[in-house]
Enzyme design. Structure first.
Site, mmCIF file in Angstrom:
data_model
loop_
_atom_site.group_PDB
_atom_site.id
_atom_site.type_symbol
_atom_site.label_atom_id
_atom_site.label_comp_id
_atom_site.label_asym_id
_atom_site.label_seq_id
_atom_site.Cartn_x
_atom_site.Cartn_y
_atom_site.Cartn_z
ATOM 1 N N CYS A 134 75.488 24.916 64.699
ATOM 2 C CA CYS A 134 74.479 25.961 64.564
ATOM 3 C C CYS A 134 74.979 27.314 65.073
ATOM 4 O O CYS A 134 75.362 27.439 66.238
ATOM 5 C CB CYS A 134 73.206 25.581 65.314
ATOM 6 S SG CYS A 134 71.891 26.814 65.154
ATOM 7 N N THR A 197 78.028 27.758 55.626
ATOM 8 C CA THR A 197 77.034 28.825 55.546
ATOM 9 C C THR A 197 77.553 30.087 56.249
ATOM 10 O O THR A 197 77.345 30.262 57.443
ATOM 11 C CB THR A 197 75.713 28.384 56.204
ATOM 12 O OG1 THR A 197 76.007 27.818 57.497
ATOM 13 C CG2 THR A 197 75.020 27.334 55.366
ATOM 14 N N GLY A 248 74.502 24.930 49.151
ATOM 15 C CA GLY A 248 74.209 25.329 47.790
ATOM 16 C C GLY A 248 74.011 24.208 46.793
ATOM 17 O O GLY A 248 74.055 24.436 45.583
ATOM 18 N N SER A 270 68.299 24.081 51.408
ATOM 19 C CA SER A 270 67.299 25.079 51.037
ATOM 20 C C SER A 270 66.703 24.860 49.658
ATOM 21 O O SER A 270 65.617 25.373 49.365
ATOM 22 C CB SER A 270 67.916 26.487 51.119
ATOM 23 O OG SER A 270 69.018 26.618 50.233
#
Length: 307
Positions: A134, A197, A248, A270
């Protein structure tokens, strides 16, 4: 019969399409929106030792072909998680679908979280995910993604206190990510879980301020998939560990592209914000692909582009 069964070290899953940590919550929130039986696994929202309120708002902002997020590992802490959240998790998901994700500021915190979880629910979960990825917290966590020796120390400490399969989730944003991956491979885990990311910034032209309260945040969505595919390609050439990737994935074609680059399993994140049933659609489409191409398993496709 078409077999989507997927092995990651000592852990076996019903298919290679997972719900990623954070985007899939604790799994049970998806009931009524998606068929949970179709998930290969769900990496639960990451748990830390103490309750966290997370980063200040705003935490999500749309960008072209994706979103920027900055949650900051908001959560109830380990005690509330074990007492209140896990009973709901095990009622919604089968044992082979549950991956518990933990994060701490120190090696000792990670080890304690793993030990406490294993003592209470070791017979009801498939694996532990060590979240060292993270980028949205100010210390701990991401540090273990950029220091090879720190990553090794963390893995050894966790393996000393639990016998469950261990996935090490690390961030490929750092220039030495291949060096870190090789260090992880040396000490051994059941799978390497990567997040692809890159950090980004969006300015709200109405307020003339950053759109995210934390100013910067990781970009998620289709825009970053080519970056993730490249990093998966590079990792596959460097390590022997099974690789789980996210970044993605929204269609079966995306999943296959990652697998052909070297991934054994893929995480959907997402894409679920817009279409909560994305995982089950990808699984159904992969089965159809196997039928069309007379494949009994997807395993032969892992890394096939390298050959």
């Amino acid at each position: 019969m078409k077999n989507l069964e997927t092995k990651l070290g000592r852990a076996t899953f019903r298919n290679p399409v997972f719900g990623v940590s954070g985007c899939t919550g604790y799994g049970y929130e998806m009931e009524g929106f998606a068929d949970l039986t179709k998930f290969g696994a769900v990496s639960l929202k990451t748990i830390m030792p103490r309750p966290r309120s997370g980063n200040r708002p705003e935490r999500v902002a749309e960008v072209p072909a994706g979103v920027i997020t900055s949650i900051g590992l908001q959560g109830p802490g380990i005690n509330a998680f074990l007492e209140e959240t896990m009973p709901r998790v095990v009622s919604a998901l089968d044992r082979d679908q549950i991956i518990v994700s933990v994060a701490g500021d120190t090696v000792e915190e990670y080890a304690d979280l793993c030990r406490m979880t294993a003592e209470r629910y070791g017979d009801r979960i498939a694996a532990m995910e060590i979240n060292a990825a993270c980028p949205n917290v100010s210390h701990g966590v991401g540090y273990f993604s950029r220091d090879p020796e720190a990553a090794q120390t963390l893995i050894k400490a966790v393996k000393e206190v639990i016998s469950l399969p261990v996935f090490f989730k690390f961030n490929t944003n750092f220039e030495n990510y291949l060096e870190v991956a090789q260090a992880i491979d040396e000490v051994g885990v059941d799978a390497l879980y990567t997040t692809n990311t890159p950090l980004g910034l969006k300015i709200d032209i109405k307020t003339m301020r950053p759109a995210i309260g934390n100013v910067v945040g990781p970009i998620c969505g289709p825009a970053i998939r080519p970056i993730g595919v490249l990093r998966t390609w590079n990792l596959y050439k460097k390590v022997k560990l099974p690789i789980v990737v996210s970044g993605g994935v929204r269609t079966w074609e995306d999943a296959l592209e990652y697998m052909m680059a070297g991934a054994t399993a893929v995480g959907v994140g997402s894409a679920q914000f817009a279409c909560p049933d994305t995982v089950q659609r990808i699984v159904a489409d992969l089965k159809q692909y196997m039928e069309r191409n007379h494949l009994d398993s997807l395993a032969p496709l892992v890394g096939v582009a390298h050959r």
